[in-house]
Scaffold this motif. Structure first.
Motif, short mmCIF file in Angstrom:
data_model
loop_
_atom_site.label_atom_id
_atom_site.label_comp_id
_atom_site.label_asym_id
_atom_site.label_seq_id
_atom_site.Cartn_x
_atom_site.Cartn_y
_atom_site.Cartn_z
N CYS A 149 24.85 104.67 35.73
CA CYS A 149 23.59 104.92 35.01
C CYS A 149 22.55 105.50 35.96
N GLU A 150 22.46 104.97 37.16
CA GLU A 150 21.51 105.49 38.15
C GLU A 150 21.83 106.93 38.53
N LEU A 151 23.12 107.24 38.61
CA LEU A 151 23.56 108.55 39.10
C LEU A 151 23.69 109.60 38.00
N GLY A 152 23.36 109.22 36.76
CA GLY A 152 23.44 110.18 35.67
C GLY A 152 24.83 110.38 35.12
N MET A 153 25.66 109.36 35.22
CA MET A 153 27.03 109.42 34.70
C MET A 153 27.20 108.41 33.57
N HIS A 154 28.10 108.70 32.66
CA HIS A 154 28.47 107.76 31.61
C HIS A 154 29.54 106.82 32.17
N ALA A 155 29.64 105.63 31.60
CA ALA A 155 30.65 104.70 32.11
C ALA A 155 31.16 103.78 31.01
N ILE A 156 32.47 103.54 31.06
CA ILE A 156 33.11 102.56 30.17
C ILE A 156 33.68 101.46 31.05
N GLY A 157 33.28 100.24 30.77
CA GLY A 157 33.84 99.09 31.47
C GLY A 157 34.76 98.33 30.54
N ILE A 158 35.74 97.66 31.11
CA ILE A 158 36.64 96.79 30.33
C ILE A 158 36.78 95.49 31.10
N ASP A 159 36.66 94.38 30.40
CA ASP A 159 36.89 93.09 31.05
C ASP A 159 37.45 92.10 30.04
N VAL A 160 38.40 91.29 30.49
CA VAL A 160 39.06 90.34 29.61
C VAL A 160 38.14 89.17 29.27
N SER A 161 37.12 88.96 30.10
CA SER A 161 36.18 87.85 29.89
C SER A 161 35.01 88.29 29.03
N VAL A 162 34.80 87.61 27.92
CA VAL A 162 33.70 87.95 27.03
C VAL A 162 32.35 87.73 27.71
N PHE A 163 32.27 86.74 28.58
CA PHE A 163 31.00 86.50 29.27
C PHE A 163 30.73 87.58 30.31
N ASN A 164 31.77 88.02 31.02
CA ASN A 164 31.58 89.12 31.96
C ASN A 164 31.08 90.37 31.24
N SER A 165 31.65 90.63 30.08
CA SER A 165 31.22 91.78 29.29
C SER A 165 29.75 91.65 28.89
#
Length: 457
Positions: A149-165
């Motif tokens: 976000c800081e660098l002007g890029m889009h990002a998709i994250g994936i995590d198995v933990s609902v709290f991490n998400s």
């Protein structure tokens, strides 16, 4: 005998250390060394001074030690520059990166190094540019998303933990900060009114005063810690003795103010690891959060509550990271070198973290770019990214289908070091989130044996 010309004032010591180490050393850093017995406080006409020789010896023993240790373990060709060892903790946990504690996250400077457009002797070419989509299949606390976000890029994250998400998504959400502050003020006022109906704060004030007097007498700063470091005091024996001396004072205050220490049951994490009044306050604030209408505001204030209750568990300061047994009485604290106490109210940490969070969100608002970042909850090995992204952000899903994902940048789970769900057990209990421990890759409870490593691969 130390000669006069070998002594520094705290300010002079910070200036000398800054030049000596080639990085900024503040007066507070020098005061810390005195307070924790690393160097001796020398008094002269009311002015605190320190020995140049002691400072030299301290920095000689510390400076470069980590680099040598890791190179010994991993090989002399280790690129130590990528440790970013020169950065202070405040820099490696800047703005939203410290919205909530998280074990095992990588520092933002490392992410930025690999994502940005610079090249050097080690990074020969760039992999991403502004507008690209970055995928982090082990998103954790969302560091890669934030830096994207800081660098002007889009990002998709994936995590198995609902709290991490939840943590990751809360870091990159654009908030109505006026609404956030308004709700914080409302809940804080309600919590103070709730506390006014109990004797908890008065009890804690009396206890703190008694501890202050006791610690000044038996654990004077900085002399006690200085003597400890030189082996003049048997810490285990002395600490245990003083625990027994203070315990009657603590028990009398508990009786006088009718403080209930343990809960009636210990079936859940929240039952076992929180004193009764702490648990009551947690539930009170959580019920107030449920009244918030704005979903984003509700989520970020829930994160503040989670951060607060993590700091309020009934444990010693030394055992915050790895819980051993609940503490319900005053105890000798090896970390601080004095008698300490468990917490009896969440108010202090709630107020601290609400202010800190708003400040961090405001700071990040000035750095963020108009790009998409979303963390999906699921198993990165099987998740249908575009289907799940469509549910979270149709506009981002459309962009991702057209543009495609440029590449992956991630920090995979460490083998046998962290139980990623268990580290936030308090949050899973409070929010009622479903745990998926069995889907963790390389968790602590499976160890670091051959079988664990093979299953990790």
């Amino acid at each position: 005998m130390i000669e006069t010309d070998e002594l520094f004032t705290i300010k002079e010591a910070s200036e000398w250390a800054t030049e000596h180490l080639g990085k900024n050393v503040t007066s507070s850093n020098i005061s810390y060394l005195i307070q924790y017995g690393r160097i001796k406080k020398i008094g002269s006409n009311g002015t605190t001074q320190v020995s140049k020789q002691e400072l030299t010896n301290y920095y000689k023993s510390y400076n470069g030690h980590r680099e040598l240790l890791w190179k010994d373990q991993l090989g002399g060709d280790l690129n130590w520059a990528l440790s970013f060892d020169q950065y202070k903790e405040a820099e490696t946990t800047k703005h939203v990166h410290r919205l909530h504690p998280y074990k095992g996250k990588f520092i933002p400077q490392l992410v930025e190094y690999f994502l940005d457009c610079h090249t050097d002797n080690f990074k020969k070419e760039t992999c991403f540019k502004k507008g690209d989509i970055v995928l982090d299949p082990f998103s954790g606390s969302g560091t890669a998303m934030v830096q994207s976000c800081e660098l002007g890029m889009h990002a998709i994250g994936i995590d198995v933990s609902v709290f991490n998400s939840l943590i990751g998504n809360c870091k990159v959400t654009k908030y109505n900060l006026v609404d956030v502050q308004t709700e914080i003020n409302r809940i804080t006022k309600a919590l103070k009114e709730f506390l006014s109906n109990s004797h908890t704060l008065e009890f804690e004030e009396k206890l703190l005063q008694a501890l202050y007097e006791f610690n000044n007498k038996y654990f004077p700063v900085p002399d006690y810690k200085y003597r400890l470091r030189r082996g003049e005091i048997n810490e285990d024996k002395y600490g245990a003795e003083k625990e027994k001396v203070f315990l009657p004072t603590f028990n009398k205050l508990v009786k006088d103010y009718k403080i209930k220490l343990r809960q009636d049951t210990a079936d859940t994490f929240l039952d076992k690891w929180y004193l009764q009044h702490i648990r009551d306050e947690i539930q009170f604030v959580f019920d107030e959060i449920k009244k918030i209408k704005n979903t984003d505001t509700k989520k970020i204030i829930s994160i503040i509550l989670s951060r607060t209750i993590r700091s309020c568990r009934a444990t010693t300061h030394a055992d915050l990271a790895t819980l051993i047994e609940p503490i319900t009485a005053t105890y000798y604290c090896a970390k601080h070198g004095k008698m300490c106490k468990p917490l009896f109210s969440i108010l202090k940490w709630w107020e601290t973290y609400t202010k800190d969070t708003v400040k961090r969100l405001f700071h990040f608002d000035r750095l963020r770019t108009q790009t998409f970042q979303v963390c999906l909850t699921g198993d990165s090995r099987t998740i249908d990214i575009f289907k799940e992204l469509e549910k979270k952000s149709p506009a981002f899903a459309e962009l991702a289908r057209k543009q495609k994902i440029k590449g992956i940048f991630s920090s995979p789970p460490y083998v046998g070091l962290i139980d990623y769900h268990e580290q936030h057990a308090y949050a899973y209990d409070l929010f009622g989130f479903k745990r998926k421990d069995a889907l963790e890759i390389g968790p602590l409870y499976k160890g670091q044996g051959r079988e664990s490593k093979q299953s990790y691969i």
